[in-house]
Write an enzyme that holds these catalytic residues in place. Structure first.
Site, PDB file in Angstrom:
ATOM      1  N   THR A   1       0.912  -1.119   0.000  1.00  0.00           N
ATOM      2  CA  THR A   1       0.000   0.000   0.000  1.00  0.00           C
ATOM      3  C   THR A   1       0.950   1.167   0.000  1.00  0.00           C
ATOM      4  OG1 THR A   1      -1.721  -1.247   1.131  1.00  0.00           O
ATOM      5  CG2 THR A   1      -1.698   1.097   1.589  1.00  0.00           C
TER       6      THR A   1
ATOM      7  N   ASN B   1      -3.782  -3.313  -2.707  1.00  0.00           N
ATOM      8  CA  ASN B   1      -3.751  -4.408  -1.735  1.00  0.00           C
ATOM      9  C   ASN B   1      -2.384  -5.071  -1.780  1.00  0.00           C
ATOM     10  OD1 ASN B   1      -4.654  -5.855   0.410  1.00  0.00           O
ATOM     11  ND2 ASN B   1      -5.716  -7.397  -0.782  1.00  0.00           N
TER      12      ASN B   1
ATOM     13  N   SER C   1     -10.859  -2.419   5.631  1.00  0.00           N
ATOM     14  CA  SER C   1      -9.461  -2.030   5.467  1.00  0.00           C
ATOM     15  C   SER C   1      -8.808  -1.839   6.834  1.00  0.00           C
ATOM     16  CB  SER C   1      -9.417  -0.716   4.686  1.00  0.00           C
ATOM     17  OG  SER C   1      -8.108  -0.212   4.627  1.00  0.00           O
TER      18      SER C   1
HETATM   19  N1  GLY Z   1      -5.488  -3.632   1.518  1.00  0.00           N
HETATM   20  C1  GLY Z   1      -4.994  -3.394   2.812  1.00  0.00           C
HETATM   21  C2  GLY Z   1      -5.954  -2.646   3.655  1.00  0.00           C
HETATM   22  O1  GLY Z   1      -6.797  -1.947   3.120  1.00  0.00           O
HETATM   23  O2  GLY Z   1      -5.908  -2.745   4.841  1.00  0.00           O
END
Ligand code: GLY
Length: 567
Positions: free
Chosen positions: A378, A398, A449
Site C-alpha cells: 500500500t 492491496n 481495510s
Molecule cells: N489492503 C490493505 C488494507 O486496506 O488494509
C-alpha cells in the site's frame, strides 16, 4: 482552502519538476528529518514527492498536491500507487475543519459471498488474491475528482500532467526498482490476458527507463475528461474487455455506479492530543483509537528496563482489539459498526480487565468484547502546505501489483482488494486477519481495510500528519510512531526509523523486524509467555511533525525509497 472550478482544459504545463529549485534528501537513521519552514511532502518515491513540492511552489494547496502525488505514484510506484485501486484521504484545513474521503474499491454488482469457495465449501485464496476475479471496482480516479471538486485550486490539468510526462518519457530505475520489476514480470505475464511487454520483455537493470505509453494515454483521458475519462468511454471499454477475456465480473454498470464518499472523520483524544483518523470501511482508525485509549492509563517508557513492559502491554492490547476487528468492523453502509462503543473508555477498561502485566494471555482465550448491538503493499503520503492545510492519504492495490492484471491497452494494474473481505468465516486473508459475518462479500459493499491515514493536533493546533502501508500492521505502526514522539520524545525521523513490532489477535505472536536484535528483551518477553517471530520490515511510515519552533520535520521511512521534499 481556496478552490477553482473543474476542469479547466487545454492548459498544458512544461514539465520542469526535476529542475525544481529547492532541496530534497534521504535522511540517515536517527538523524533529524528534512526540515522546512513552510511546506512538506513525504511519499514513497522521490519523483512523486518532487511533483507534490512543485505543485505547492506553484501556489497549489495540500489537496492539489495530494492529487498530483497520487497520480505520480500510479506511474513511478505502480506496485501500490494506482488508478486501478482505492484509498482514503484525511484532510485538516488550517481553520481546524476536518474531512475524510473514502474512495475504497467496492465489490462488483455480480459479486457473491461464496464466490471464492469451491463445491465443497473450501476457500480459494488464489482467486481472491490473483487474477481478474480478485479486483474490486476501482475508486481512485473518482476519489481524486471529488477531492478536486471540493478543494482544487490549480487547474486540474496541472495536477495530472506531471504523471503523464513520467509515464510518457519514463523514469530511471534504481537497482532495487529494477530487481523488483524484474521479479514481478512473470506474475504480470501470467495473470494478464495480453502480455504487458513493457514490464516483461527484458530483465531490468539499474539505469533503465520504465516507459508506460498506454498508461500515459489513460492519464490523458483522465486529464481531459475527468471522471468520464476512466469510468466511461475508451478506458472503461478496455477494462471491461479485459474482464471478459479473463473471466472477471466488473462490468460497465459497476463503473457507472462507483462513487466515492465524504465521510465524517473519526475523532478521539490521547491526553492533550486530538486524533483525526479514518472510520469505516477502515477498521484502522478504530483500532488506533482503541489502542491509544487503553494505553493512556498506563505509564510507558522506552528505557532499557521498561521497554519490555510497553511491548507486553501493546501486544495484549492488539490481541483483544484485533479480535474486535474480526467481529465488528466492516463497511458501515452495510453493517452497523458499533464505533462509539468500541472506543469508549468504559468498554476499553472492561476489555482490559483480564490484562496481566506479567503474563501473556493466549489468543485462544480471547474472544471479541461484548457489544450491546451486535504486501502488504500500500502506499502513504503526508502533506502540509504553506497555509497550514494538511492531507494524510493512504492508497492501495492491496498486494504488491494487486491482482497482477494489467488492463491491456490502458496500461494500469488492477487491485486484488476482494481478498480484504472475509472470503469464508474464520479464514484468514493475506495479512492473517480473520473476519466473519460483518465483513462478508455483498454486491457494492466496500471491503474492510486497516488503512489509517491520521492527523494529530496538540492543544488544538496541527501537530503531526502520519500513515503507512502494511496491511494489518498499519494501525500498530501508526500507533508506535505516535507513542515514539509523544511519550518517548523522539523527533519525526527517529520515530519513523525506530524498530517496529507487530501483533494482532491470531496468529498468536509478536513479530519483529529482522534488522533488530536484543537478546535480553526477547528473553524477557518469552518469560512472560510471548512467542517471537522475525520478519522483514514492517510498514513504511511517511510523516510530518510540527516542532515547537514551528518548523516542519519530515519522517521519510528509510525502509524504502521514501523521500521528503519541502521548503
Ligand atoms: N489492503 C490493505 C488494507 O486496506 O488494509
Amino acid at each position: 482552502m481556496t478552490k477553482l472550478s473543474f476542469p479547466l482544459r487545454n492548459q498544458i504545463i512544461i514539465f520542469s519538476l526535476l529542475l525544481a529549485i529547492g532541496f530534497s534528501c534521504k535522511p540517515q537513521k536517527h538523524q533529524t528529518g528534512l526540515l522546512g519552514n513552510k511546506a512538506m511532502v513525504v511519499s514513497a518515491h522521490p519523483l512523486a514527492s518532487e511533483v507534490g513540492k512543485t505543485i505547492l511552489l506553484k501556489g497549489g494547496n495540500a489537496v492539489d498536491a495530494a492529487i498530483a502525488v497520487h497520480m505520480a505514484l500510479a506511474v513511478v510506484y505502480p506496485q501500490a500507487g494506482n488508478i486501478g485501486g482505492g484509498g482514503f484521504m484525511v484532510i485538516r484545513e488550517n481553520d481546524g475543519t476536518v474531512h475524510s474521503l473514502d474512495y475504497r474499491e467496492k465489490a462488483p454488482i455480480n459479486a457473491d459471498k461464496d464466490m471464492y469457495l469451491d463445491a465443497e465449501g473450501n476457500a480459494l485464496p488464489e482467486k481472491s488474491q490473483n487474477g481478474h476475479l480478485a479486483s474490486g471496482v476501482p475508486g481512485a480516479v473518482d476519489g481524486m475528482v471529488r477531492a478536486y471538486e471540493k478543494f482544487g485550486s490549480l487547474p486540474w490539468e496541472q495536477l495530472i500532467n506531471p504523471a503523464i510526462k513520467l509515464a510518457e518519457n519514463g523514469f530511471e530505475l534504481t537497482e532495487k526498482e529494477a530487481d523488483f520489476f524484474s521479479a514481478y514480470a512473470s506474475k504480470l505475464k501470467k495473470h494478464s490476458t495480453v502480455d504487458p511487454t513493457h514490464f516483461t520483455s527484458k530483465s531490468f537493470k539499474k539505469g533503465d527507463f520504465l516507459i508506460q505509453k498506454d498508461l500515459a494515454r489513460t492519464l490523458t483521458y483522465i486529464r481531459d475528461k475527468g471522471r468520464d475519462g476512466f469510468y466511461s468511454g475508451k478506458v472503461a471499454d478496455l477494462l471491461v474487455e479485459e474482464m471478459t477475456r479473463g473471466g472477471g465480473i466488473i462490468n460497465h454498470q459497476d463503473l457507472k455506479h462507483y462513487s466515492s464518499k465524504w465521510r465524517t472523520p473519526l475523532r478521539g483524544t490521547y491526553k492533550n492530543y486530538g486524533i483525526i483518523t479514518m472510520g469505516p470501511p477502515s477498521g484502522g482508525g478504530i483500532i488506533l483509537l482503541q489502542m491509544l485509549g487503553t494505553i493512556e492509563d498506563y505509564k510507558v517508557s522506552n528505557s532499557k528496563d521498561k521497554f519490555v513492559d510497553y511491548l507486553h502491554l501493546k501486544t495484549e492490547m492488539a490481541r483483544r482489539i484485533f479480535a474486535d476487528r474480526a467481529a465488528y468492523m466492516a463497511d458501515s453502509d452495510f453493517y452497523p459498526v458499533p464505533i462509539n462503543q468500541l472506543i469508549t473508555k468504559d468498554y476499553l477498561l472492561e476489555r482490559f480487565k483480564s490484562f496481566n502485566p506479567n503474563k501473556a494471555t493466549p489468543s485462544s482465550e480471547i474472544k471479541e468484547g461484548e457489544i450491546d448491538q451486535e504486501s502488504e503493499e500500500t502506499t502513504h503520503f503526508s502533506i502540509i502546505d504553506p497555509d497550514g492545510n494538511a492531507v494524510s492519504s493512504t492508497t492501495t492495490l492491496n498486494g504488491n501489483m494487486g491482482s497482477k492484471v494489467l488492463v491491456a491497452g490502458a496500461g494500469f494494474i488492477l487491485n486484488n482488494e476482494m481478498d480484504d473481505f472475509s472470503i469464508k468465516p474464520g479464514f484468514p486473508n493475506m495479512f492473517g486477519v480473520l473476519g466473519g459475518e460483518a465483513n462478508k462479500i455483498e454486491p457494492e459493499k466496500r471491503m474492510l481495510s486497516s488503512m489509517s491515514p491520521t492527523i494529530l493536533e496538540k492543544d488544538g493546533e496541527l501537530f503531526m500528519v502520519v500513515g503507512t502501508p502494511g496491511g494489518s500492521t498499519i494501525p500498530t505502526s501508526v500507533f508506535q510512531t505516535i507513542i515514539n514522539v509523544v511519550e518517548f520524545d523522539m523527533g519525526m525521523q527517529q520515530a519513523v526509523d525506530e524498530p517496529r513490532f507487530h501483533s494482532q489477535w491470531k496468529p498468536d505472536l509478536i513479530s519483529y523486524e529482522n534488522s533488530f536484535s536484543n537478546k535480553r528483551l526477547f528473553e524477557d518477553l518469552r518469560k512472560k509467555g510471548h512467542i517471537l517471530k522475525e520478519r522483514g520490515s514492517i510498514g513504511k511510515v511517511d510523516a510530518i511533525l510540527i516542532r515547537d519552533n514551528g518548523t516542519l520535520e519530515a519522517g521519510a521511512d528509510s525502509r524504502g525509497m521514501d523521500t521528503a521534499a519541502g521548503f
